[in-house]
Design a protein around this motif. Structure first.
Motif, PDB file in Angstrom:
ATOM      1  N   PHE A 106      37.665 -76.714  41.239  1.00  0.00           N
ATOM      2  CA  PHE A 106      37.783 -76.916  42.686  1.00  0.00           C
ATOM      3  C   PHE A 106      37.502 -78.347  43.133  1.00  0.00           C
ATOM      4  CE2 PHE A 106      36.685 -72.427  42.078  1.00  0.00           C
ATOM      5  CZ  PHE A 106      37.793 -71.864  42.680  1.00  0.00           C
ATOM      6  N   PHE A 107      36.835 -79.139  42.282  1.00  0.00           N
ATOM      7  CA  PHE A 107      36.491 -80.508  42.705  1.00  0.00           C
ATOM      8  C   PHE A 107      37.073 -81.484  41.689  1.00  0.00           C
ATOM      9  CE2 PHE A 107      33.396 -77.473  44.310  1.00  0.00           C
ATOM     10  CZ  PHE A 107      33.481 -77.716  45.668  1.00  0.00           C
ATOM     11  N   ALA A 108      36.232 -82.244  41.023  1.00  0.00           N
ATOM     12  CA  ALA A 108      36.669 -83.238  40.035  1.00  0.00           C
ATOM     13  C   ALA A 108      37.824 -84.070  40.608  1.00  0.00           C
ATOM     14  CB  ALA A 108      37.036 -82.559  38.732  1.00  0.00           C
ATOM     15  N   HIS A 109      38.770 -84.448  39.760  1.00  0.00           N
ATOM     16  CA  HIS A 109      39.883 -85.232  40.298  1.00  0.00           C
ATOM     17  C   HIS A 109      40.891 -84.285  40.926  1.00  0.00           C
ATOM     18  CE1 HIS A 109      41.583 -83.906  36.506  1.00  0.00           C
ATOM     19  NE2 HIS A 109      42.771 -84.226  36.978  1.00  0.00           N
ATOM     20  N   ASP A 110      41.489 -84.723  42.007  1.00  0.00           N
ATOM     21  CA  ASP A 110      42.434 -83.866  42.723  1.00  0.00           C
ATOM     22  C   ASP A 110      43.729 -83.752  41.924  1.00  0.00           C
ATOM     23  OD1 ASP A 110      43.962 -82.473  44.451  1.00  0.00           O
ATOM     24  OD2 ASP A 110      43.480 -83.700  46.213  1.00  0.00           O
ATOM     25  N   SER A 111      44.042 -82.513  41.546  1.00  0.00           N
ATOM     26  CA  SER A 111      45.258 -82.314  40.763  1.00  0.00           C
ATOM     27  C   SER A 111      46.498 -82.416  41.646  1.00  0.00           C
ATOM     28  CB  SER A 111      45.225 -80.936  40.116  1.00  0.00           C
ATOM     29  OG  SER A 111      45.195 -79.949  41.136  1.00  0.00           O
ATOM     30  N   GLY A 112      46.301 -82.447  42.954  1.00  0.00           N
ATOM     31  CA  GLY A 112      47.434 -82.493  43.869  1.00  0.00           C
ATOM     32  C   GLY A 112      48.022 -81.121  44.141  1.00  0.00           C
ATOM     33  N   LYS A 113      47.460 -80.092  43.511  1.00  0.00           N
ATOM     34  CA  LYS A 113      47.987 -78.743  43.750  1.00  0.00           C
ATOM     35  C   LYS A 113      47.578 -78.280  45.146  1.00  0.00           C
ATOM     36  CE  LYS A 113      47.726 -77.093  38.934  1.00  0.00           C
ATOM     37  NZ  LYS A 113      49.040 -77.522  38.485  1.00  0.00           N
ATOM     38  N   ARG A 114      48.560 -77.882  45.933  1.00  0.00           N
ATOM     39  CA  ARG A 114      48.279 -77.316  47.257  1.00  0.00           C
ATOM     40  C   ARG A 114      48.860 -75.914  47.264  1.00  0.00           C
ATOM     41  NH1 ARG A 114      45.391 -80.639  46.819  1.00  0.00           N
ATOM     42  NH2 ARG A 114      44.978 -82.500  48.060  1.00  0.00           N
ATOM     43  N   VAL A 115      47.967 -74.941  47.265  1.00  0.00           N
ATOM     44  CA  VAL A 115      48.417 -73.558  47.163  1.00  0.00           C
ATOM     45  C   VAL A 115      47.849 -72.764  48.323  1.00  0.00           C
ATOM     46  CG1 VAL A 115      48.668 -73.579  44.670  1.00  0.00           C
ATOM     47  CG2 VAL A 115      46.447 -73.038  45.671  1.00  0.00           C
ATOM     48  N   GLN A 116      48.254 -71.515  48.405  1.00  0.00           N
ATOM     49  CA  GLN A 116      47.667 -70.639  49.428  1.00  0.00           C
ATOM     50  C   GLN A 116      46.307 -70.151  48.957  1.00  0.00           C
ATOM     51  OE1 GLN A 116      50.544 -67.470  50.254  1.00  0.00           O
ATOM     52  NE2 GLN A 116      50.144 -68.000  52.377  1.00  0.00           N
ATOM     53  N   GLU A 117      45.449 -69.836  49.918  1.00  0.00           N
ATOM     54  CA  GLU A 117      44.191 -69.176  49.583  1.00  0.00           C
ATOM     55  C   GLU A 117      44.517 -67.826  48.929  1.00  0.00           C
ATOM     56  OE1 GLU A 117      41.290 -68.760  48.546  1.00  0.00           O
ATOM     57  OE2 GLU A 117      40.131 -69.630  50.182  1.00  0.00           O
ATOM     58  N   ALA A 118      43.580 -67.290  48.183  1.00  0.00           N
ATOM     59  CA  ALA A 118      43.796 -66.017  47.491  1.00  0.00           C
ATOM     60  C   ALA A 118      44.138 -64.914  48.491  1.00  0.00           C
ATOM     61  CB  ALA A 118      42.534 -65.648  46.727  1.00  0.00           C
ATOM     62  N   PRO A 119      44.852 -63.862  48.042  1.00  0.00           N
ATOM     63  CA  PRO A 119      45.163 -62.744  48.943  1.00  0.00           C
ATOM     64  C   PRO A 119      43.881 -62.116  49.498  1.00  0.00           C
ATOM     65  CG  PRO A 119      46.327 -62.500  46.862  1.00  0.00           C
ATOM     66  CD  PRO A 119      45.414 -63.676  46.714  1.00  0.00           C
ATOM     67  N   ARG A 120      44.063 -61.458  50.633  1.00  0.00           N
ATOM     68  CA  ARG A 120      42.900 -60.950  51.352  1.00  0.00           C
ATOM     69  C   ARG A 120      42.061 -59.974  50.520  1.00  0.00           C
ATOM     70  NH1 ARG A 120      42.067 -60.798  57.075  1.00  0.00           N
ATOM     71  NH2 ARG A 120      44.162 -61.602  57.353  1.00  0.00           N
ATOM     72  N   ASN A 121      42.731 -59.076  49.780  1.00  0.00           N
ATOM     73  CA  ASN A 121      41.952 -58.103  49.003  1.00  0.00           C
ATOM     74  C   ASN A 121      41.100 -58.798  47.942  1.00  0.00           C
ATOM     75  OD1 ASN A 121      44.609 -58.563  47.661  1.00  0.00           O
ATOM     76  ND2 ASN A 121      43.670 -57.286  46.085  1.00  0.00           N
ATOM     77  N   MET A 122      41.646 -59.879  47.360  1.00  0.00           N
ATOM     78  CA  MET A 122      40.866 -60.632  46.381  1.00  0.00           C
ATOM     79  C   MET A 122      39.645 -61.259  47.050  1.00  0.00           C
ATOM     80  SD  MET A 122      43.418 -62.785  43.939  1.00  0.00           S
ATOM     81  CE  MET A 122      44.293 -62.039  42.565  1.00  0.00           C
TER      82      MET A 122
END
Lengths: 564, 121
Positions: free
Chosen positions: A398-414
Motif C-alpha cells: 500500500f505504500f513504498a514506491h507508487d506503482s501507479g496502479k489506480r484501481v477501485q476499492e474492494a467490493p463492499r462484501n469484502m
C-alpha cells in the motif's frame, strides 16, 4: 433433533445444498449456516457425546464436546462466516460449495472423539479444500492442487495406519492424550505434524496457499493447520520434542519471508511462524501454555484471515500480489489498507490488539517454566513477525514506491468482512475477558502488566527503528521477482527426477531380463522342448502375474513422476 | 484523490486516504523517535520483573528488538544467494532434470521503470 447432528455436518449439507441454490438464496443460506452452527454449539453442553457402535468391540465417539474443542469450534464458525462474507461476490459454485464443506469437515473433525472419526473428517478437509486451489483454473494451480492433495492424503493415511496400530496395542480408538512412544502414536504424531507444517513437512503450505484464488486462500488459512494444532494440543500436550520443533517453526520462515516477493506466500511463511508459537505452547504443556495456544489460535485465525483477505482484495483488484509490482495502493484502496494495517498490528502483537493478549500468554508460560533459550527464540521470532507481517505486507502493498496502479476499492462484501475481522482484532485486544473465559483451563492471567507492555513495545518500536534506519541506509533488500525455494523443492525437483531415473532403470532392467530370459530359453529350449513338449506348461503364453507386477510398478512410477 | 471520487462508499473514504497520506514521512518518524525515547525512559524507570538474567541488562528488549531485526534482514538477504531462483524456475524445468539457472542469469528488468530509491519513510 438440532443437537443430535454432529457439529459441522450442517455446513457440509449446506455445501451440497449450495450446489442447487442460486443467487441471493444461496448467499443467505451460506451466511446463515455458520451462525446456526455456532448456535448449535452454544446449545451443546461440555461432556456431550454421540456414540455409535456398529458392531461388538468397536465404539465410535462421533461427537465429543469439551472446552478445548469448543473454543476451536467457535472460531472455526466465525472464520467460516467471514470467509463466506468475503467471497459473497464470487459466482463460482465450485468454490462456494467446497469452501463451506471444507469448513464443515474442519469443525466436525474438532468434535471427533475417536481416531477413526477424526480420520474421516481429516481426509474430507483435504478433499474439499483442494477445490479451492483448482478453482484458480490454471495449469499451475492444477499441478499445485494435486501436490497439495497428495501430501494431505498422505497425512490421513499415516493417521489411519497409526490409529490401527494404536488400536492393536491398546484396544482403544479413543482420541485423548496419546504422547509418543509406540509406532502407532508416532505415526499419528507425524500425520498431525504434516498438517501443522512442521519444519521440512511444511512445503505444501507455502506451495499451495498462495496458488489459491483471491478468496480461496482466506478459507485455506483458517482450518487445516489449526485443526492440526488442536489435534496436537489434544494428543500431545507436554510432549517436549514439540518445544524445539516449535522454535524452529517460529524462526526459519522469518528469513524466507524477508526475500519472498509474492505477498500471499509471505503470509504463508508468516502462518508457519505463528503455528510455531502454538506448537511451543503445546510442548510446554502447562495449563497456562495450553490456554495460550488456544487463545493464540483463536486470535490468529482472525488476523491471519484479515491479512489474507486484504491481499485477496489486492489480488482481485490489481491481478497481482507481487511486492515488486505493487505500492502506493493506499490511494485507491484506503479501506483495505487500513484494515490490513490493523491485521498487521494484531499479528505483530502490539498492545491493544489481539496478538498481544494471546501471544504474551505463551511467552509468560515459557518464562514461568524456566526456558530461557526458548523465551529468547520467541522474542527473536516476534521481531521476525513484525518484519514480514507487520511491516513488509502493508508497506510494500500500500505504500513504498507508487506503482501507479489506480484501481477501485474492494467490493463492499469484502470490505464488510475485513471490517468485522479488524474490529475483532481490536476487540480481542481490549476486551479479552470473553475469550479468556472460553479457554480450556481456569488460570488467572493478566496481559496488561506494565512489564508486558513496556517490554513488548520496546521490542517492536526499536525493531521498527531498525527498519527505518536500514531503509535510509539502503540496506533493506529491495523486492525482486524470483522463486524462493522452500521445502516443497524436495518433492518437486529431486524426487520426480529420482522417479524418472528409477523408471528408466526399471525398464532397462526389464529389457535385460527379457533378453536374458529369451537367450536362456533359446539355449535351453531344445532341452526344455524335450522335457516339456507342447502343450507343456512352458508352451503356454508368458505368465501374466510378473508382467502385471512390472506394469503396476511402472504405473506408480509414472503417476508419481507426472503428478507430483 | 481523484481516484476515489467515483467511489460509492461515501465521503469518509477520501478522508482515510488523506489521513494515510498525511501520516507518512516526517510525521510518522517523529512519532517513532518520540516513542523510542519514551520507552527508554519507561524501561529505566519501571521495574520490569525480569524472568531471566539477561533481561536485567538495561533496555534488553529494546536492544534485542533492534538487533534481531538487523540480523533477520541480513540473514534473509544472505539466504537469497542460496534459495533464490528465476521466477519461472519450476515451470521452465517441468518434467526435466538439471539444476536451475543461477539468479544472475535472470535479472529481471524493472517493471515500471521506477527509480531504485523507493523510500517513503
Amino acid at each position: 433433533m438440532f443437537e443430535s447432528l454432529p457439529p459441522g455436518l450442517l455446513l457440509i449439507v449446506g455445501g451440497l445444498l449450495a450446489l442447487v441454490l442460486r443467487g441471493t438464496l444461496r448467499s443467505a443460506v451460506l451466511l446463515a449456516l455458520p451462525i446456526l452452527g455456532a448456535v448449535q454449539l452454544w446449545w451443546l453442553p461440555n461432556g456431550y457425546t454421540i456414540n455409535w457402535q456398529p458392531f461388538e468391540g468397536y465404539l465410535f465417539e462421533i461427537v465429543r464436546v469439551d472446552e478445548l474443542s469448543r473454543v476451536f469450534g467457535y472460531v472455526f464458525y466465525l472464520a467460516a462466516f467471514l470467509s463466506v462474507l468475503f467471497s459473497l461476490h464470487v459466482k463460482d459454485t465450485m468454490q462456494q460449495c467446497a469452501g463451506i464443506a471444507y469448513a464443515g469437515s474442519g469443525v466436525a473433525a474438532l468434535f471427533a472423539g475417536d481416531l477413526i472419526t477424526l480420520f474421516v473428517w481429516w481426509e474430507l478437509t483435504a478433499v474439499t479444500s483442494v477445490f479451492l486451489i483448482f478453482a484458480r483454473r490454471t495449469d499451475r494451480a492444477y499441478r499445485t492442487g494435486v501436490r497439495y492433495l497428495v501430501v494431505q492424503v498422505l497425512s490421513g493415511v499415516l493417521l489411519l495406519a497409526g490409529a490401527l496400530l494404536h488400536y492393536g496395542d491398546t484396544g482403544s480408538l479413543a482420541f485423548g492424550k496419546l504422547g509418543l512412544g509406540s509406532l502407532g502414536r508416532d505415526l499419528i504424531f507425524v500425520a498431525f505434524g504434516i498438517k501443522a507444517a512442521f519444519p521440512l513437512l511444511n512445503g505444501w503450505l507455502q506451495d499451495a496457499y498462495p496458488e489459491s484464488t483471491a478468496t480461496g486462500s482466506v478459507w485455506l488459512s483458517s482450518f487445516t493447520t489449526k485443526l492440526a494444532i488442536y489435534a496436537l494440543a489434544r494428543g500431545y500436550a507436554g510432549t517436549e520434542i514439540l518445544i524445539p520443533i516449535g522454535c524452529v517453526m517460529t524462526v526459519f520462515p522469518v528469513f524466507f519471508a524477508v526475500i519472498e516477493n509474492d505477498l500471499r506466500r509471505v503470509l504463508a511463511y508468516s502462518l508457519n511462524n505463528q503455528l510455531g508459537f502454538m506448537v511451543v505452547g503445546i510442548g510446554i504443556g502447562t495449563e497456562l501454555a495450553l490456554n495460550g495456544t488456544a487463545a493464540h489460535a483463536f486470535a490468529h485465525i482472525l488476523y491471519k484471515s484479515l491479512l489474507f483477505m486484504s491481499m485477496g482484495a489486492v489480488l482481485y483488484r490489481t491481478g497481482t500480489v507481487k511486492a515488486s509490482e505493487l505500492g502506493g495502493l493506499y490511494k485507491s484502496m484506503p479501506w483495505t489498507a487500513t484494515f490490513c494495517i490493523i491485521g498487521a498490528a494484531a499479528i505483530s502483537a502490539f498492545p491493544l490488539f489481539s496478538g498481544f493478549t494471546s501471544k504474551s500468554m505463551i511467552l509468560t508460560a515459557a518464562a514461568e517454566e524456566h526456558h530461557p533459550i526458548v523465551f529468547l527464540v520467541l522474542l527473536f521470532a516476534s521481531a521476525g513477525v513484525l518484519e514480514h507481517s507487520g511491516i513488509k505486507i502493508p508497506y510494500f502493498a500500500f505504500f513504498a514506491h507508487d506503482s501507479g496502479k489506480r484501481v477501485q476499492e474492494a467490493p463492499r462484501n469484502m470490505l464488510v468482512a475485513m471490517g468485522i475481522a479488524a474490529a475483532l482484532c481490536i476487540g480481542l485486544g481490549v476486551f479479552y475477558q470473553p475469550l479468556y473465559a472460553l479457554l480450556p483451563h481456569r488460570v488467572p492471567y493478566s496481559p496488561y502488566t506494565m512489564s508486558h507492555i513496556v517490554t513488548q513495545l520496546q521490542l517492536l518500536v526499536f525493531a521498527i527503528a531498525a527498519f527505518v534506519i536500514l531503509q535510509k541506509l539502503h540496506l533493506y533488500p529491495s523486492e525482486r521477482r524470483a522463486t524462493i525455494l522452500g521445502a516443497d523443492w524436495f518433492y518437486r525437483r529431486p524426487f520426480p527426477a529420482l522417479a524418472m531415473w528409477s523408471g528408466r532403470m526399471i525398464s532397462a532392467a526389464q529389457k535385460g531380463f527379457v533378453v536374458a530370459t529369451l537367450a536362456t530359453l533359446r539355449g535351453g529350449g531344445r532341452v526344455l522342448r524335450k522335457l516339456y513338449a507342447p502343450p507343456g506348461p512352458l508352451g503356454e503364453p508368458w505368465p501374466t502375474g510378473p508382467a502385471a507386477l512390472v506394469a503396476a510398478i511402472l504405473l506408480v512410477v509414472y503417476l508419481v513422476s507426472v503428478y507430483v | 484523490m481523484n481516484s476515489t471520487n467515483n467511489d460509492d462508499r461515501g465521503s469518509i473514504t477520501p478522508k482515510i486516504s488523506a489521513a494515510l497520506e498525511q501520516w507518512d514521512g516526517a510525521k510518522l518518524l517523529r512519532v517513532l523517535w518520540i516513542s523510542c525515547a519514551a520507552l527508554v525512559v519507561a524501561g529505566l524507570v519501571f521495574d520490569l520483573h525480569p524472568h531471566f538474567g539477561y533481561e536485567e541488562i538495561p533496555l534488553f528488549h529494546a536492544l534485542f528488538g533492534f538487533g534481531a531485526f538487523v540480523v533477520i534482514v541480513a540473514l534473509g538477504a544472505a539466504l537469497r544467494f542460496v534459495v533464490s531462483r528465476p521466477e519461472n524456475y519450476y515451470e521452465a524445468h517441468n518434467g526435466t532434470e538439471g539444476a536451475g539457472l543461477p539468479e544472475a542469469d535472470l535479472e529481471v528488468e524493472p517493471e515500471t521503470g521506477q527509480p531504485e530509491d523507493h523510500l517513503r519513510v
